[in-house]
Enzyme design. Structure first.
Site, mmCIF file in Angstrom:
data_model
loop_
_atom_site.group_PDB
_atom_site.id
_atom_site.type_symbol
_atom_site.label_atom_id
_atom_site.label_comp_id
_atom_site.label_asym_id
_atom_site.label_seq_id
_atom_site.Cartn_x
_atom_site.Cartn_y
_atom_site.Cartn_z
ATOM 1 N N ASN A 132 0.872 -1.175 0.000
ATOM 2 C CA ASN A 132 0.000 0.000 0.000
ATOM 3 C C ASN A 132 0.907 1.221 0.000
ATOM 4 O OD1 ASN A 132 -1.874 1.982 0.381
ATOM 5 N ND2 ASN A 132 -2.402 1.423 2.494
ATOM 6 N N GLU A 170 -7.262 4.636 7.371
ATOM 7 C CA GLU A 170 -7.095 6.070 7.085
ATOM 8 C C GLU A 170 -8.324 6.620 6.350
ATOM 9 O OE1 GLU A 170 -3.232 5.684 5.230
ATOM 10 O OE2 GLU A 170 -2.447 5.056 7.166
ATOM 11 N N GLY A 178 1.671 1.931 10.737
ATOM 12 C CA GLY A 178 2.600 3.056 10.634
ATOM 13 C C GLY A 178 3.240 3.445 11.951
ATOM 14 N N LYS A 188 0.108 4.185 -0.397
ATOM 15 C CA LYS A 188 -0.585 5.377 0.138
ATOM 16 C C LYS A 188 -0.322 6.580 -0.793
ATOM 17 C CE LYS A 188 -0.092 3.463 4.743
ATOM 18 N NZ LYS A 188 -0.260 3.672 6.162
ATOM 19 N N HIS A 201 -9.772 1.130 4.289
ATOM 20 C CA HIS A 201 -8.520 1.296 5.047
ATOM 21 C C HIS A 201 -8.791 2.225 6.240
ATOM 22 C CE1 HIS A 201 -4.448 2.570 6.083
ATOM 23 N NE2 HIS A 201 -4.043 1.459 5.493
ATOM 24 N N GLU A 211 -6.127 -5.207 10.070
ATOM 25 C CA GLU A 211 -5.078 -4.232 10.385
ATOM 26 C C GLU A 211 -5.417 -3.527 11.693
ATOM 27 O OE1 GLU A 211 -2.836 -2.886 6.713
ATOM 28 O OE2 GLU A 211 -4.683 -1.728 6.679
ATOM 29 N N SER A 270 2.817 -2.532 10.388
ATOM 30 C CA SER A 270 4.266 -2.548 10.656
ATOM 31 C C SER A 270 4.932 -3.874 10.312
ATOM 32 C CB SER A 270 4.551 -2.134 12.109
ATOM 33 O OG SER A 270 4.075 -0.821 12.334
HETATM 34 C C1 PEP Z 1 -1.156 0.054 5.932
HETATM 35 O O1 PEP Z 1 -1.204 1.246 5.709
HETATM 36 O O2 PEP Z 1 -2.030 -0.670 5.448
HETATM 37 C C2 PEP Z 1 -0.078 -0.455 6.765
HETATM 38 C C3 PEP Z 1 -0.177 -1.678 7.221
HETATM 39 O O3 PEP Z 1 0.979 0.382 7.020
HETATM 40 P P1 PEP Z 1 2.367 -0.005 7.772
HETATM 41 O O4 PEP Z 1 2.860 -1.275 7.159
HETATM 42 O O5 PEP Z 1 3.247 1.158 7.539
HETATM 43 O O6 PEP Z 1 2.010 -0.197 9.219
#
Ligand code: PEP
Length: 255
Positions: A10, A99, A175, A12, A97, A169, A215
């Site tokens: 992703n 976000e 993040g 983003k 997601h 998630e 992460s």
């Molecule tokens: C994400 O944005 O879906 C995500 C898992 O980000 P990160 O791997 O940076 O935690």
């Protein structure tokens, strides 16, 4: 039942079309034995056509949008339709997601409309769900995930579930550098699968691919993928480096 791992980047709001060319040059030269794993590159609307063109016809590597309008066409300034994404060869659409939920107010009802629109256009949703730290610590984990799943998947049939990937998630792990422990991720993903069984029956629950996101890095990918209910990853930060994403994909191939 064995489920083919699916590992998605992703990006983003990162990676311009020109940067995608450099990234994909490196990534495509570094990933290995990709046939054993489905790989997905989630790019911005502007970068997506370039990414699709650079990847070309490839049985292992697909592209995903990071959002989509549920409306078919018309006066929706700034929005992007399923037909537009289809036209440039988009395979998957990341929906719901955290976000999108927290920054743009998307709720399960609108996400459900997007899931239906994505499937109707012949593309595959990657449906994101996950709890905040407050919800987990307040004992709300199961309620939150059950509500997100039943709301986002309302009026979806068992047959349609074959084209849907779930991404679990935990919001507190996205993040932040804090990864769920393999035990936390496994326990929660087992619970997610049990909710899918309640909603769609055992066969669908056993066949549905459930990614973990939060992460993920090359250093924790192998252990996480060793968990029986983790079928791949949705990767943000670590997927911005093509070599690190290739290493995470290699973990999928090894697992
Ligand atoms: C994400 O944005 O879906 C995500 C898992 O980000 P990160 O791997 O940076 O935690």
């Amino acid at each position: 039942m064995s489920r083919k791992p699916i590992i998605a980047a992703n990006w983003k709001m990162n990676v311009t079309p020109s940067e995608a060319a450099t990234y994909l040059d490196t990534f495509l030269a570094n990933y290995t034995e990709a046939q054993a794993t489905d790989i997905v590159i989630g790019a911005s609307f502007v970068t997506l056509p370039k990414a699709a063109e650079l990847i070309g016809p490839n049985p292992a590597v697909s592209v995903a949008a990071q959002n989509m309008s549920h409306e078919a066409s018309g006066a929706f300034t700034g929005e992007t339709s399923a037909a537009m994404l289809n036209d440039i060869g988009t395979d998957y659409v990341i929906l719901g997601h955290s976000e999108r939920r927290s920054l743009y107010g998307e709720d399960d009802a609108v996400i459900n409309k997007k899931v239906h629109a994505t499937l109707a256009a012949g593309m595959k949703p990657i449906l994101c769900i996950g709890e905040s730290l407050e919800e987990r610590e307040g004992g709300q984990l199961e309620n939150v995930l059950r509500t997100q799943l039943s709301g986002s998947l309302a009026d979806i049939s068992a047959e349609q579930m074959a084209d849907i990937v779930i991404a679990y998630e935990p919001v507190w792990a996205i993040g932040t550098g804090v990864t769920a422990t393999p035990e936390q991720a496994q326990d929660t993903q087992k619970f997610v699968r049990s909710v899918l069984e309640e909603l769609f029956g055992g066969d669908v629950a056993a066949a549905t691919r459930i990614q973990y996101g939060g992460s993920v890095k090359p250093g924790n990918a192998v252990e996480l993928l060793g968990c029986p209910d983790i079928d791949g990853f949705l990767v943000g930060g670590a997927a911005l480096d093509p070599e690190s994403f290739a290493q995470i994909v290699a973990a999928g191939t090894a697992g």
